[in-house]
Design a protein around this motif. Structure first.
Motif, short mmCIF file in Angstrom:
data_model
loop_
_atom_site.label_atom_id
_atom_site.label_comp_id
_atom_site.label_asym_id
_atom_site.label_seq_id
_atom_site.Cartn_x
_atom_site.Cartn_y
_atom_site.Cartn_z
N LYS A 35 -4.31 44.42 42.63
CA LYS A 35 -4.22 44.19 41.19
C LYS A 35 -3.99 45.51 40.46
N VAL B 136 3.97 43.83 32.08
CA VAL B 136 3.61 42.42 31.93
C VAL B 136 3.71 42.05 30.44
N PHE C 189 7.26 39.90 41.30
CA PHE C 189 7.13 39.69 39.86
C PHE C 189 7.50 38.25 39.53
N LEU D 169 5.85 38.10 33.68
CA LEU D 169 4.55 37.48 33.40
C LEU D 169 3.46 37.91 34.38
N LEU D 170 3.87 38.37 35.56
CA LEU D 170 2.90 38.74 36.59
C LEU D 170 3.54 39.73 37.53
N ARG D 171 2.73 40.66 37.99
CA ARG D 171 3.13 41.59 39.04
C ARG D 171 2.07 41.53 40.13
N HIS D 172 2.51 41.30 41.35
CA HIS D 172 1.60 41.27 42.48
C HIS D 172 2.06 42.31 43.50
N GLU E 296 -2.49 32.93 41.92
CA GLU E 296 -1.95 33.85 40.93
C GLU E 296 -0.67 33.37 40.26
N PHE E 297 0.25 32.83 41.04
CA PHE E 297 1.56 32.47 40.49
C PHE E 297 1.60 31.08 39.87
N LEU F 159 0.57 30.07 36.23
CA LEU F 159 1.35 30.60 35.12
C LEU F 159 2.65 29.85 34.86
#
Length: 180
Positions: A32, A38, A142, A151-154, A166-167, A170
């Motif tokens: 994280k 984001v 992403f 919206l998200l970076r993993h 996580e994905f 969203l």
């Protein structure tokens, strides 16, 4: 305090400072890592395809929910993650691959031999797009909305648990057919 006692105390102070620094990192999840992007647009770029004569820009990423996956053949975790990316692609999830600081021939052979989960593969030989995205290393994935916003970076391997936790929360229901 004289000079001799200062030299005796200096290593102790340095050691205590190091312990404090290391202690501050305990309990933090390395998956994280923070991302300043984001909620912002994918950075501007113009890069060639790894597999065709096309050139892609950030505008290529507008119009649908999708993943951007930063990968390379030199990345051991990318080899572990690859079968799950194939699973997501089979479920209807569009994944754009960014081949990061890699040898083009090796990357093409890799996809030909192991399967290609990507709808597009962007070649980032110099690593500039990765740098603009804040990539620490491969793999990183992403989540991009239809307007081209991140919206998200993993950072790290995407597997079933990461996908579900996580994905999926969203993404609006029904966006990817069988992916949910």
């Amino acid at each position: 305090m004289n000079a001799k006692s200062l030299w005796v105390a200096l290593p102790l102070l340095a050691f205590l400072a190091l312990v404090g620094l290391l202690y501050s990192g305990l309990g933090k999840d390395p998956q994280k890592l923070p991302s300043a992007l984001v909620g912002k647009d994918v950075p501007a770029f113009s890069l060639p395809s790894l597999l065709t004569d096309e050139t892609f820009t950030e505008q290529s990423l507008h119009g649908r929910w999708q993943l951007i996956n930063v990968w390379a053949t030199w990345c051991p975790t990318c080899h572990i993650e690859h079968p799950y990316l194939l699973t997501l692609a089979a479920r209807g999830v569009p994944i754009v691959g960014i081949n990061y600081k890699d040898e083009a021939g090796l990357a093409r052979d890799y996809l030909a031999n192991r399967g290609n989960p990507f709808v597009q593969v962007i070649s980032d030989d110099s690593g500039q797009l990765g740098l603009d995205l804040g990539v620490y290393g491969a793999p990183e994935t992403f989540l991009i909305n239809p307007q081209g916003k991140i919206l998200l970076r993993h950072a790290g391997n995407v597997d079933e648990r990461v996908w579900n936790e996580e994905f999926l929360p969203l993404v609006p229901a029904g966006q990817w057919g069988k992916a949910q």
